[in-house]
Structure formats: C-alpha cells, structure tokens
Motif scaffolding. Structure first.
Motif, PDB file in Angstrom:
ATOM      1  N   TYR A  96      67.234 -18.027  39.859  1.00 30.57           N
ATOM      2  CA  TYR A  96      65.980 -18.753  39.713  1.00 30.57           C
ATOM      3  C   TYR A  96      65.225 -18.731  41.035  1.00 30.57           C
ATOM      4  CZ  TYR A  96      66.762 -22.857  42.573  1.00 30.57           C
ATOM      5  OH  TYR A  96      66.920 -23.681  43.650  1.00 30.57           O
ATOM      6  N   THR A  97      63.912 -18.917  40.941  1.00 34.55           N
ATOM      7  CA  THR A  97      63.094 -19.047  42.149  1.00 34.55           C
ATOM      8  C   THR A  97      61.904 -19.939  41.856  1.00 34.55           C
ATOM      9  OG1 THR A  97      62.045 -17.814  43.959  1.00 34.55           O
ATOM     10  CG2 THR A  97      61.648 -16.996  41.722  1.00 34.55           C
ATOM     11  N   ARG A  98      61.409 -20.570  42.905  1.00 32.00           N
ATOM     12  CA  ARG A  98      60.280 -21.479  42.771  1.00 32.00           C
ATOM     13  C   ARG A  98      59.431 -21.358  44.026  1.00 32.00           C
ATOM     14  NH1 ARG A  98      64.611 -23.899  45.022  1.00 32.00           N
ATOM     15  NH2 ARG A  98      64.204 -25.487  46.623  1.00 32.00           N
ATOM     16  N   HIS A 157      61.447 -12.602  43.822  1.00 33.58           N
ATOM     17  CA  HIS A 157      60.524 -13.735  43.777  1.00 33.58           C
ATOM     18  C   HIS A 157      59.136 -13.253  43.363  1.00 33.58           C
ATOM     19  CE1 HIS A 157      58.840 -17.656  44.981  1.00 33.58           C
ATOM     20  NE2 HIS A 157      57.825 -16.959  45.484  1.00 33.58           N
ATOM     21  N   HIS A 162      60.029 -10.191  39.837  1.00 42.83           N
ATOM     22  CA  HIS A 162      60.745 -10.661  38.633  1.00 42.83           C
ATOM     23  C   HIS A 162      61.724  -9.586  38.133  1.00 42.83           C
ATOM     24  CE1 HIS A 162      61.310 -13.739  35.657  1.00 42.83           C
ATOM     25  NE2 HIS A 162      60.116 -14.278  35.821  1.00 42.83           N
ATOM     26  N   ARG A 175      61.494 -18.395  36.779  1.00 40.83           N
ATOM     27  CA  ARG A 175      60.622 -18.604  37.936  1.00 40.83           C
ATOM     28  C   ARG A 175      59.504 -19.570  37.561  1.00 40.83           C
ATOM     29  NH1 ARG A 175      55.842 -17.234  40.430  1.00 40.83           N
ATOM     30  NH2 ARG A 175      55.953 -16.215  42.470  1.00 40.83           N
TER      31      ARG A 175
END
Length: 344
Positions: free
Chosen positions: A9-11, A53, A56, A63
């Motif tokens: 996951y990334t944010r 990031h 994808h 994300r």
C-alpha cells in the motif's frame, strides 16, 4: 482464488482516510485478521518498489493520494480500478511578494510565473502538472489564459523523493515543496507562483506573501480540481479480481474513517498534520473548519465528472500518453458491498 501472503500500500502526505485508517492501526488489523501482511511502498528500501507509488506497478497493491499518478498509470495501460474517492478541498493560490505590484489575478498579465519541472523524470511530472492547472484556474478567474503570462520553468534534476527519513531531509520525514519557486521569487527570476495545501499556506505565511488569487474553495469544481482534489482509492485489477472480499474489507475500513473523523475532529486533524509534517493549525487553515467532515469515501457522479475533466486537462497538456474512459475505470462493486454490509 489463490492464497495471498502480503499486500502493498501507499499513501500521499495529504488528508486521506487511508492515512488515518493506517495510523489508527485499522488497515494492519484488517489484513492480519485475514492472515495477510501489509507492506509500505514508501518505506521500502528498494527504489523499484518505491517507484510503484507513481506507477502502480505492483500487483496486490492499493493507493490513496494525488490523482495525477494513477491517471497517468491508467493512461499508460496499467490495469487498475478506482474503488472510492475522497474530496477534501484545500487552499490553492497564486502568491507574490509585497511590493511586486501584483494584487489580483489580472495583474499577472505579462508577468513571469514559476513552474517547477523535472525534465529527466521517468514518471509523470505531477508537480509541474499541479502548478499549471492552478495557474490556468487562477488566470481564468479574471478572463486570462496561459498565453497572457510568461511561464518560467524551474528545472531540477532531483528525483521524486518519496522515501521517508532520507539523509537529504535533515532528519525530517520528507522534502517540502516550493523550494525552487521560493528561491526564484527571492532572486527576482519570477514574479509569482502556485502553492496549495498546508505546506503552501505555511510558506505564504512565512514570507508574508500577497495572495493574488485563492480558489481552493471556489464554487465551480472545474476551478478547484487539481492533483489533490479529489483523491482516489485505487487497487490493481488482479487484486480486485482474485481477492474481491479483501478489497471489500479494505473499502469498508477506509470508508468507516468518515464517521470516525466527524466524531473525533481534533484527533483526525492531528493525524493529518502528522502525515504531512506540519502543525495542526496549518491543516485547519488550509482545509477549513469542516475538514473532519470531508474524509469519507464515495463515488458520486460529480466526483467522477471532476476526474474526467482533469484527465482531459492532462491529455491536452500532454502529461498522459493516451486517452481512456474514466467512467469505465470506476468499479462501484466494492463500495456498494461495503455499504450493504454496514447497513446490515
């Protein structure tokens, strides 16, 4: 359905329900209950992993953050789906120095506006795209367009530094934006530039800037739309197709932040401030007194139309390689299933 041992996951450093759900421990707990480990793309030591990031590229990943990278990745053929959207309006402005003779947008005619640019970047130059959209929006408020000003491109070879704790950050979690623009403004190379969000409002405050045009809360969504508004929750298609129930769990967890934040405004803003790396007062100032009421997850027609409008801007300015159908990019099934579950 194959078994799954881990997900990525990334944010972004921004107000998102995914960030808050992560800080509350809800994301890890949800996947641990399913026997799945959660790994952070931004915290990886592998540059090719961190690159996801923006691209994808990793399977079994999700994300939430700025919308330019996922639009660019989808345009380039990456099979992803939008399973929710958060719209949290934020400060967006063109700023200039006192004494410049620039007070309102029409004063920008014939003046030099700085635009950050990464000419050697191998991913979409989202900061340049963000600045250009802000400039175009600001100029339109007084009947001007980009042909009425001189766009001064401020080139840097620094990559898109997203890893946390890089030595170049002097012990902070990240590099704040607008450094190139500030130096150019101070040296007289440019007359004005675009800022947004909590970092932008702190910078404008720090230098006593003249806010030439402020449009982050403008009633016309086409003026407000930019990289940060709205912010999509995206998953790769393989994750959705092979582990639909896990994606429903994810959407349900992230969506539940909306009600939690509305009931816990101070804590929600503290989490947002921690994510961005600013004081809580900057979040309140940049995102407004109701920021805690705009951290839900939805798929409203106006949000999707906003995406479509912004995609066309990115296509017109040649930030994305090809056109695609935004409306078919949306997959409503996980959110509908999550809402049905909540209602039951």
């Amino acid at each position: 359905m194959s078994s799954l041992s881990s997900v990525w996951y990334t944010r972004c450093p921004a107000p998102t329900p995914l960030s808050i759900a992560h800080q509350l421990g809800w994301i890890d707990r949800q996947f641990e209950n399913a026997g799945v480990a959660v790994r952070s793309i931004r915290d990886s030591k592998d540059p090719s992993v961190r690159q996801s990031h923006f691209t994808h590229a990793l399977d079994y990943s999700f994300r939430q953050g700025g919308n330019i990278p996922p639009i660019w990745a989808r345009s380039g053929g990456r099979a992803t789906r939008v399973v929710g959207i958060t719209t949290t309006d934020e400060f967006q402005a063109i700023i200039a120095l006192p004494g410049s003779g620039i007070a309102v947008a029409k004063d920008l005619k014939g003046r030099r506006i700085g635009v950050p640019r990464k000419p050697s970047s191998d991913v979409v130059d989202f900061q340049r795209a963000t600045a250009l959209k802000g400039i175009v929006s600001a100029l339109s408020l007084d009947g001007l367009d980009h042909g009425d000003v001189e766009l001064v491109y401020l080139d840097t070879n620094e990559g898109n530094l997203i890893e946390r704790g890089n030595a170049a950050f002097l012990g902070l979690k990240r590099r704040y934006p607008y450094g190139e623009e500030l130096l150019a403004l101070a040296s007289g190379k440019i007359d004005a530039f675009f800022v947004k969000g909590a970092e932008g409002i702190v910078l404008a405050n720090q230098i006593g800037a003249v806010v030439v045009a402020e449009f982050g809360f403008h009633p016309d969504p086409k003026i407000r739309i930019n990289n940060g508004t709205p912010r999509p929750l995206t998953v790769d298609a393989r994750f959705l197709d092979q582990h639909f129930d896990l994606v429903v769990d994810l959407v349900s967890t992230v969506a539940s932040v909306g009600d939690w934040a509305a009931s816990n405004p101070d804590t929600a803003v503290r989490f947002i401030a921690n994510e961005i790396g600013v004081g809580e007062d900057a979040v309140w100032a940049a995102n407004g007194a109701d920021v805690h009421r705009h951290l839900g997850l939805a798929l409203d027609e106006n949000q999707i139309a906003a995406f479509d409008h912004f995609k066309r801007f990115l296509l017109d300015w040649q930030f994305i390689p090809a056109d695609f159908d935004v409306f078919s990019w949306i997959d409503r099934r996980p959110l509908e299933a999550a809402l049905q579950r909540a209602a039951a």
